[in-house]
Write a protein that holds these residues in place. Structure first.
Motif, short mmCIF file in Angstrom:
data_model
loop_
_atom_site.label_atom_id
_atom_site.label_comp_id
_atom_site.label_asym_id
_atom_site.label_seq_id
_atom_site.Cartn_x
_atom_site.Cartn_y
_atom_site.Cartn_z
N ARG A 161 -9.62 -5.83 -9.26
CA ARG A 161 -8.58 -6.57 -9.96
C ARG A 161 -7.51 -5.64 -10.50
O ARG A 161 -6.32 -6.00 -10.55
CB ARG A 161 -9.19 -7.42 -11.08
N ALA A 162 -7.92 -4.46 -10.94
CA ALA A 162 -6.92 -3.48 -11.40
C ALA A 162 -6.00 -3.07 -10.26
O ALA A 162 -4.78 -2.91 -10.45
CB ALA A 162 -7.63 -2.27 -11.99
N GLU A 163 -6.54 -2.92 -9.06
CA GLU A 163 -5.73 -2.54 -7.91
C GLU A 163 -4.76 -3.63 -7.50
O GLU A 163 -3.63 -3.36 -7.08
CB GLU A 163 -6.66 -2.19 -6.74
N LEU A 164 -5.19 -4.89 -7.64
CA LEU A 164 -4.36 -6.02 -7.22
C LEU A 164 -3.54 -6.64 -8.36
O LEU A 164 -2.76 -7.56 -8.12
CB LEU A 164 -5.24 -7.11 -6.59
N GLY A 165 -3.74 -6.16 -9.59
CA GLY A 165 -3.00 -6.72 -10.72
C GLY A 165 -3.51 -8.05 -11.20
O GLY A 165 -2.73 -8.88 -11.68
N PHE A 166 -4.81 -8.28 -11.10
CA PHE A 166 -5.41 -9.54 -11.54
C PHE A 166 -5.88 -9.41 -12.99
O PHE A 166 -6.16 -8.32 -13.47
CB PHE A 166 -6.62 -9.90 -10.67
N CYS A 194 -16.62 -12.28 9.17
CA CYS A 194 -17.22 -11.48 8.09
C CYS A 194 -17.19 -12.17 6.73
O CYS A 194 -17.72 -11.64 5.76
CB CYS A 194 -16.53 -10.13 7.98
N ARG A 195 -16.52 -13.32 6.64
CA ARG A 195 -16.48 -14.14 5.43
C ARG A 195 -15.73 -13.49 4.28
O ARG A 195 -15.95 -13.83 3.12
CB ARG A 195 -17.88 -14.55 5.00
N THR A 196 -14.85 -12.58 4.56
CA THR A 196 -13.97 -12.05 3.53
C THR A 196 -12.98 -13.14 3.11
O THR A 196 -12.36 -13.77 3.96
CB THR A 196 -13.20 -10.83 4.05
N PRO A 197 -12.81 -13.40 1.82
CA PRO A 197 -11.87 -14.45 1.40
C PRO A 197 -10.47 -14.20 1.93
O PRO A 197 -9.99 -13.05 1.95
CB PRO A 197 -11.92 -14.37 -0.13
N ALA A 198 -9.80 -15.27 2.36
CA ALA A 198 -8.44 -15.17 2.88
C ALA A 198 -7.46 -15.12 1.72
O ALA A 198 -7.38 -16.06 0.92
CB ALA A 198 -8.13 -16.35 3.79
N ARG A 199 -6.67 -14.03 1.64
CA ARG A 199 -5.76 -13.82 0.53
C ARG A 199 -4.34 -13.62 1.04
O ARG A 199 -4.11 -13.17 2.15
CB ARG A 199 -6.18 -12.59 -0.28
N CYS A 200 -3.37 -13.95 0.18
CA CYS A 200 -1.96 -13.80 0.49
C CYS A 200 -1.58 -12.32 0.50
O CYS A 200 -2.02 -11.55 -0.37
CB CYS A 200 -1.12 -14.56 -0.54
N ARG A 201 -0.75 -11.91 1.45
CA ARG A 201 -0.32 -10.52 1.52
C ARG A 201 0.66 -10.16 0.40
O ARG A 201 0.76 -9.00 0.01
CB ARG A 201 0.34 -10.25 2.87
N HIS A 202 1.35 -11.16 -0.12
CA HIS A 202 2.36 -10.87 -1.13
C HIS A 202 1.76 -10.72 -2.52
O HIS A 202 2.02 -9.73 -3.22
CB HIS A 202 3.42 -11.98 -1.14
N CYS A 203 0.96 -11.71 -2.96
CA CYS A 203 0.45 -11.71 -4.34
C CYS A 203 -1.07 -11.71 -4.41
O CYS A 203 -1.63 -11.74 -5.51
CB CYS A 203 0.99 -12.91 -5.11
N ALA A 204 -1.75 -11.69 -3.26
CA ALA A 204 -3.21 -11.69 -3.17
C ALA A 204 -3.82 -12.99 -3.69
O ALA A 204 -4.99 -13.04 -4.06
CB ALA A 204 -3.82 -10.50 -3.91
#
Length: 716
Positions: free
Chosen positions: A609-614, A437-447
């Motif tokens: 970004r608000a949800e992930l703290g970016f 699905c080409r969703t970017p691969a992100r870290c589970r801890h800090c995204a």
């Protein structure tokens, strides 16, 4: 004439007249005096009133980020006014005192910021060495802005003043500035009528009010004229205006529009292309109040416009707005500080929309300035997509990397005008994404983005944690993909596909400003697209994955901005304008381009970004250096309690053969980077803590360099 002169008058060879001999001896005597070396003013009387000068010296190190007091000799009393450039002796020891004055040290430049009756320093003061020029170039308003920028970016006041005040040019300084012209009449709204609140925005500026707006400009060539009319409305109220644009080409367009709307002599252009003399002369005209409107590139963000009524920035997502010299401020943030401190109007415009712009609207600080959907549909071109499915079934795409749909659009467009072909620059490094699905691969801890350097195990590019059991959060797949699509031979391939059509290129080495309306293929890298007379008939946006696959948080936002900037140069759909983009149609940036909805895209990015703290919801700072230096720095820094440290992780080495950029590690060294993240409202505390830690480290003479960047534009 001395007695010695009289004795020599009649002897020796040739009898020179005594007057000539005396003149020659006096000339030789004067020539031996080093006139460029300022005096120490030993034994000279001090100024009778306000004998102390407070000076900011040109030393950008943080532990010397303060004012220093100097004694004002009576001979310099008249010219030593606040704001002038001075020369001072810096580094004199307390033991080097003679006749009550400190002596020694080396001569450096500085600015006199204040005259005082007495000093806070109890010991003897050194004297001002010289006043370089009686021209005041630093007023209290500019000094306050520079201090605010230095504090926000954990930098020094001297470094900011190096950016804010251009180098002196004697010839330009001696020329008088023209007399200021009376305020012009308020211009007509013109194409601002296409926006629901456009005429009201101009009326507010002309009425002396200070509206704040985020402007999503319609595609087409009218944006420069609309900026000029906003400036004209501000000047009509008796106030000044400042416009910051990304590059010299954009400055030229706004310059021409201002001349057409306001006439000659009402604005100044501040760009590096003007040369030192002309640029300093224009800057002085603004400083003296002879000119009330300024347009320029990022250095113009500090322009000393009097009675500032409007600050405007165009295309704030362009990387050119980010200063590359310490303390690395961004033009948008500097203009926001000016709008807040001066209480003036603010206009942030662009054909696209950044997440920071969406945040200004969501917070209520600024109002949206957008056009109705019927106006958008009339001005925007038709956008068509070519995804992986079509590419797999397209024989032409596999053979020449030009899909059949793009080839047909180019063929039809060449019948009526030029066709733009946008090809990404080399060097884009794709991030990893789900193969399905080409969703970017992100870290589970800090995204943060996941990486596989050297095809080794997965790890996070921010915090360094491994991710051996990664699976896609959207579809559950466990396979990753990384796609690099090269841009080589594009012009040659198009030349073979259209042998009878001229092919022109525009890129880093040679950037075209305009192209004629004749049929031609114009191959350009992002940001270097020339303007076509009458607009392009069509545009082909190739290799979408190369732009979307960058290992950066802003990859989608940046790709959409580049696509919309190129598509905005194409004729509207009613005139047959067509854009073909080679990218997966289901991706969010591609859908935003098809719908021509950059604001909606920015709002959804902001929510995520608000949800992930970016950023920009959170504030971030990057600390880079050798591993031992970064670890020591972080251990000594008194960070806010809510600060989160991500990393450190090794920085990838610069590409071989690429030019070294500011902030890159020295050749052969491996540096690490740690990211510091704080919630909203703690950004000032984070910057203050980093500045204090860096100042303490430098005061101790830390041998290892540690670099700090607040709000880094690229965080992965």
């Amino acid at each position: 004439m001395s007695s010695d002169d009289g004795k020599r008058e009649g002897g020796g060879r040739g009898a020179e007249p005594p007057e000539q001999l005396a003149l020659i001896r006096e000339t030789v005597r004067k020539a031996k005096v080093p006139r460029a070396k300022p005096r120490t003013w030993r034994g000279a009387a001090l100024a009778k009133e306000l004998p102390v000068a407070r000076v900011v010296v040109n030393k950008g190190v943080l532990h010397l980020d303060q004012f220093f007091d100097y004694a004002v000799p009576e001979e310099l009393d008249a010219v030593a006014r606040p704001g002038v450039r001075v020369r001072v002796r810096f580094g004199a020891g307390a033991h080097q005192v003679r006749d009550g004055r400190r002596e020694g040290g080396r001569l450096i430049d500085g600015f006199l910021v204040e005259r005082r009756a007495e000093s806070d320093y109890p010991g003897p003061l050194a004297a001002l060495a010289d006043v370089v020029s009686p021209e005041p170039v630093l007023d209290a308003e500019l000094l306050g802005l520079a201090r605010a920028v230095a504090d926000r970016y954990a930098g020094s006041l001297a470094d900011v003043l190096q950016l804010a005040v251009p180098p002196r040019h004697v010839k330009a300084e001696r020329k008088p500035s023209p007399q200021p012209l009376p305020p012009p009449a308020a211009p007509e709204p013109g194409t601002w009528e296409r926006y629901a609140q456009g005429p009201a925005f101009l009326a507010a500026l002309a009425g002396g009010r200070s509206p704040r707006a985020v402007w999503n400009a319609l595609p087409g060539p009218h944006w420069a004229d609309e900026l000029a009319r906003a400036v004209g409305a501000t000047l009509a109220s008796g106030r000044g205006a400042l416009v910051v644009v990304p590059d010299g080409r954009a400055a030229g367009r706004v310059d021409a529009a201002l001349t057409a709307v306001l006439g000659e002599g009402r604005h100044a252009v501040l760009t590096a292309e003007a040369g030192p003399e002309k640029r300093y002369g224009q800057w002085l005209a603004v400083r003296r109040g002879a000119v009330r409107a300024v347009v320029g590139t990022r250095a113009a963000m500090f322009a000393p416009v009097r009675d500032l009524g409007l600050v405007a920035i165009w295309d704030d997502g362009d990387s050119s707005h980010s200063e590359q010299h310490a303390p690395l401020p961004h033009a948008r943030e500097v203009l926001l500080l000016r709008a807040a401190h001066d209480g003036c109007g603010f206009l942030l415009g662009g054909t696209s929309c950044t997440v920071e712009a969406a945040q200004l609207v969501e917070s209520g600080w600024a109002r949206p300035l957008v056009a109705p959907r019927d106006q958008v549909r009339a001005a925007a071109p038709l956008v068509r997509t070519v995804g992986d499915g079509e590419l797999a079934r397209d024989e032409a795409a596999r053979a020449a990397r030009l899909p059949s749909l793009a080839w047909q659009a180019a063929r039809e467009g060449l019948k009526s005008g030029p066709v733009l072909v946008q090809v990404p620059r080399r060097g884009y490094v794709p991030r990893l994404a789900c193969e399905r699905c080409r969703t970017p691969a992100r870290c589970r801890h800090c995204a943060g983005p996941l990486e596989a350097p050297g095809q080794r195990e997965l790890r996070c590019g921010w915090c360094g944690r491994g991710a051996p059991d990664w699976h896609c959060a959207e579809c559950g797949a466990v396979r990753l993909r990384a796609q690099v699509v090269g841009a080589r031979r594009t012009a040659e391939e198009l030349g073979r596909a259209f042998p009878a059509v001229p092919v022109r290129t525009s890129g880093r080495d040679h950037v075209l400003d305009t192209v004629p309306a004749r049929p031609a293929l114009v191959v350009s890298t992002p940001g270097a697209e020339p303007v076509a007379e009458g607009g392009y008939a069509a545009a082909l946006l190739l290799d979408g994955w190369a732009m979307l696959g960058r290992a950066d948080l802003r990859a989608g936002e940046e790709a959409l901005r580049r696509w919309m900037d190129a598509a905005s140069l194409v004729r509207g759909q009613a005139e047959g304008g067509t854009v073909v983009i080679v990218a997966e149609p289901t991706l969010r940036p591609v859908q935003a381009l098809v719908r021509w909805d950059p604001v909606g895209h920015a709002q959804r990015e902001l929510a995520e970004r608000a949800e992930l703290g970016f950023p920009p919801v959170s504030r971030m700072a990057a600390v880079t250096g050798r591993a031992e230096a970064v670890a020591t720095f972080l251990a000594a820094a008194e960070l806010p309690a809510e600060a989160e440290v991500l990393g450190p992780v090794p920085l990838p080495p610069p590409p071989a053969g690429a030019p070294r950029r500011p902030g890159d590690p020295p050749p052969g060294e491996v540096w690490e980077r740690a990211l510091l993240r704080v919630p909203p409202g703690s950004g000032a505390a984070l910057a203050a803590a980093l500045k204090a830690a860096q100042a303490a480290r430098l005061a101790r003479g830390g041998p290892e360099p540690v670099r700090i960047r607040v709000d880094p534009p690229d965080i992965g």
